[in-house]
Design a protein around this motif. Structure first.
Motif, short mmCIF file in Angstrom:
data_model
loop_
_atom_site.label_atom_id
_atom_site.label_comp_id
_atom_site.label_asym_id
_atom_site.label_seq_id
_atom_site.Cartn_x
_atom_site.Cartn_y
_atom_site.Cartn_z
N GLN A 229 1.08 4.21 -2.81
CA GLN A 229 0.88 5.60 -2.46
C GLN A 229 2.06 6.45 -2.93
N GLY A 230 3.28 5.92 -2.80
CA GLY A 230 4.47 6.63 -3.24
C GLY A 230 4.49 6.86 -4.74
N TRP B 289 0.83 -1.20 0.00
CA TRP B 289 0.00 0.00 0.00
C TRP B 289 0.87 1.25 0.00
N GLN B 290 1.92 1.26 0.84
CA GLN B 290 2.83 2.41 0.88
C GLN B 290 3.50 2.61 -0.47
N ASN B 291 3.91 1.52 -1.11
CA ASN B 291 4.56 1.63 -2.42
C ASN B 291 3.60 2.21 -3.45
#
Length: 137
Positions: free
Chosen positions: A133-134, A129-131
């Motif tokens: 979002q980035g 998820w963080q990837n």
């Protein structure tokens, strides 16, 4: 809520307790209204007895559920050490004294392995998820 309490509104076989327990969730049994609902002078024993019969729980299962109950309780540190283990806060066999709880080390290791696997899935999902979002920024 206790097993019998739920029976007023929910059939035993629709109760999520056995599913939660079989999936490794830290569940326990209790009784909320012993004077109104129970038939014996030992309402908690009655809860365990009904649960064992309805959900086909083994003696090992009942011991684990009782262990969970002590861990979830507001008992002080020294009481938990007395009833569970001197290192009750540790996961797996390290936090269990089989002579006190009657829960085998292999069961405790299984629960620890399942929890660690679930935590790993959550961590991997959070990283994905963080990837994503980035890349959107």
């Amino acid at each position: 809520p206790g097993v019998k309490d739920n029976s007023l509104f929910l059939d035993y076989h629709k109760n999520p307790f056995p599913t939660f327990f079989s999936r490794g969730m830290n569940v326990s049994l209790s009784t909320d209204d012993p004077l109104q609902i129970h038939l014996t002078k030992e309402p908690l024993v009655e809860e365990y007895s009904i649960a064992a019969q309805v959900w086909k729980l083994t003696a090992c299962d009942l011991c684990e559920i009782a262990r969970n109950s002590v861990l979830q309780s507001g008992y002080p540190h020294d009481s938990k050490q007395h009833w569970v283990s001197d290192t009750y806060w540790k996961l797996g066999p390290e936090g269990n004294d089989i002579k006190k709880t009657n829960v085998p080390g292999v069961r405790m290791q299984f629960r620890k392995d399942i929890l660690n696997g679930e935590l790993k899935l959550i961590e991997e999902g959070a990283m994905k998820w963080q990837n994503r979002q980035g890349r959107r920024r």
